[in-house]
Design an enzyme around this catalytic site. Structure first.
Site, PDB file in Angstrom:
ATOM      1  CG  HIS A  27       1.103 -34.993 -17.481  1.00 21.60           C
ATOM      2  ND1 HIS A  27      -0.112 -34.814 -18.110  1.00 21.60           N
ATOM      3  CD2 HIS A  27       1.674 -33.761 -17.420  1.00 21.60           C
ATOM      4  CE1 HIS A  27      -0.268 -33.540 -18.419  1.00 21.60           C
ATOM      5  NE2 HIS A  27       0.809 -32.880 -18.016  1.00 21.60           N
ATOM      6  NE  ARG A  42     -24.717 -59.126  -1.928  1.00 23.23           N
ATOM      7  CZ  ARG A  42     -25.986 -59.515  -1.808  1.00 23.23           C
ATOM      8  NH1 ARG A  42     -26.968 -58.662  -2.100  1.00 23.23           N
ATOM      9  NH2 ARG A  42     -26.276 -60.740  -1.392  1.00 23.23           N
ATOM     10  CB  CYS A  72      -6.953 -51.749 -19.462  1.00 20.95           C
ATOM     11  SG  CYS A  72      -6.640 -51.656 -21.234  1.00 20.95           S
ATOM     12  NE  ARG A 121      -9.612 -55.725 -20.900  1.00 18.93           N
ATOM     13  CZ  ARG A 121      -8.853 -55.606 -21.978  1.00 18.93           C
ATOM     14  NH1 ARG A 121      -8.010 -56.576 -22.311  1.00 18.93           N
ATOM     15  NH2 ARG A 121      -8.911 -54.527 -22.734  1.00 18.93           N
ATOM     16  CB  SER A 122      -5.141 -55.625 -20.648  1.00 22.40           C
ATOM     17  OG  SER A 122      -4.091 -55.317 -21.544  1.00 22.40           O
ATOM     18  CB  ALA A 123      -1.278 -54.606 -16.383  1.00 20.56           C
ATOM     19  CG  HIS A 143       1.194 -56.429 -21.567  1.00 20.62           C
ATOM     20  ND1 HIS A 143      -0.081 -56.735 -21.136  1.00 20.62           N
ATOM     21  CD2 HIS A 143       1.098 -55.237 -22.210  1.00 20.62           C
ATOM     22  CE1 HIS A 143      -0.909 -55.776 -21.504  1.00 20.62           C
ATOM     23  NE2 HIS A 143      -0.214 -54.848 -22.148  1.00 20.62           N
ATOM     24  CG  LEU A 144       7.682 -54.565 -19.285  1.00 21.33           C
ATOM     25  CD1 LEU A 144       9.050 -55.075 -18.843  1.00 21.33           C
ATOM     26  CD2 LEU A 144       7.616 -53.039 -19.196  1.00 21.33           C
ATOM     27  CE1 TYR A 145       1.543 -53.638 -26.571  1.00 19.56           C
ATOM     28  CE2 TYR A 145       1.413 -52.254 -24.614  1.00 19.56           C
ATOM     29  CZ  TYR A 145       0.797 -52.992 -25.607  1.00 19.56           C
ATOM     30  OH  TYR A 145      -0.570 -53.076 -25.636  1.00 19.56           O
TER      31      TYR A 145
END
Length: 264
Positions: free
Chosen positions: A51, A127, A146, A166-168, A207-209
């Site tokens: 989308h 930087r 995330c 950090r969280s994918a 991760h995959l849920y």
């Protein structure tokens, strides 16, 4: 987008089952990188329909420093609805940190303005970084960042960007994040009179849920299609002046959408 399917396949083959904050459970690996040469086309997933309207409006919303979902709702975007409070507020999330990072003296730091200034004046700087991860305010955020930090790099007249996520959430989140930061790279390159280089995605907990496994396996049966081209209005020379109408995705063909639940 073979790179994306390779990530998904890697997690299916090597992921460790872990419990998580949402109670859903995930199959997870730690540390993964994908590289996208932006000269090869715009990196939007083709093995399911994405989308684009939501991707563009969310990025413009971040850049305006907004943290209330009213703008998103007014433009038909619902991706933040589950986390907003009764007034539509999300706390000091991405837009606030990007544009109004609190300084110790009581003032605020506009990281985006500083970034553009530095790219123009000192493109060789190491930087060229914007961080959304503010430990002092994480507990006040409806959802801690995330995609936590990104860095730009200029070489041979080309602008590249690397994101640390950090969280994918590989099935739902990562396709959005790749397209969003690739688009940001195109926008920053244009206003800084540079050519687009690479977008590099680096993931931490990838991760995959557990309730996305069937959908991921379906997606892995599909063949990627040629990447489209993203056209920007060449008249726009101010990053904050971009509007939804300034973007045109040309030649986007994709397999049908695959529905999956969001873990809140």
């Amino acid at each position: 987008m073979k790179q994306y399917l390779d990530l998904m396949r890697h997690v299916r083959e090597h992921g460790t089952f872990k419990e998580d904050r949402t109670g859903t459970g995930t199959y997870s690996v730690f540390g993964y990188q994908m590289r996208f040469d932006l000269a090869d086309g715009f990196p939007i997933v083709t093995t399911k329909k994405c989308h684009l309207r939501s991707i563009i409006h969310e990025l413009l919303w971040f850049l305006q420093g907004d943290t209330n979902i009213k703008y998103l709702k007014d433009n038909g975007v619902s991706i933040w609805d589950e986390w907003a409070d009764e007034n539509g507020d999300l706390g000091p999330v991405y837009g606030y940190q990007w544009r109004s990072w609190p300084a110790p003296n009581g003032e605020s730091i506009d990281q985006i303005a500083k970034l553009i200034e530095m790219i123009r004046k000192n493109p060789d700087s190491r930087r060229l970084i914007v961080s959304a991860w503010n430990p002092a305010l994480v507990e006040q955020m409806a959802l801690p960042p995330c995609h936590a930090l990104f860095q730009f790099y200029v070489a041979d007249g080309k602008l590249s960007c690397q994101l640390y996520q950090r969280s994918a959430d590989i099935f739902l989140g990562v396709p959005f994040n790749i397209a969003s930061y690739a688009l940001l790279t195109l926008m920053v390159a244009q206003v800084c009179d540079l050519q687009p280089g690479e977008f590099i995605w680096t993931g931490g907990d990838c991760h995959l849920y557990a309730n996305h496994i069937e959908q991921a396996d379906l997606q892995l049966t599909r063949q990627p299609l040629p990447l489209p081209t993203m056209k920007l209005n060449p008249e726009v020379k101010d990053l904050l002046a971009f509007r939804f109408e300034d973007f045109e995705l040309v030649g986007y063909e994709a397999h049908p959408h695959i529905k999956a639940p969001v873990a809140v």
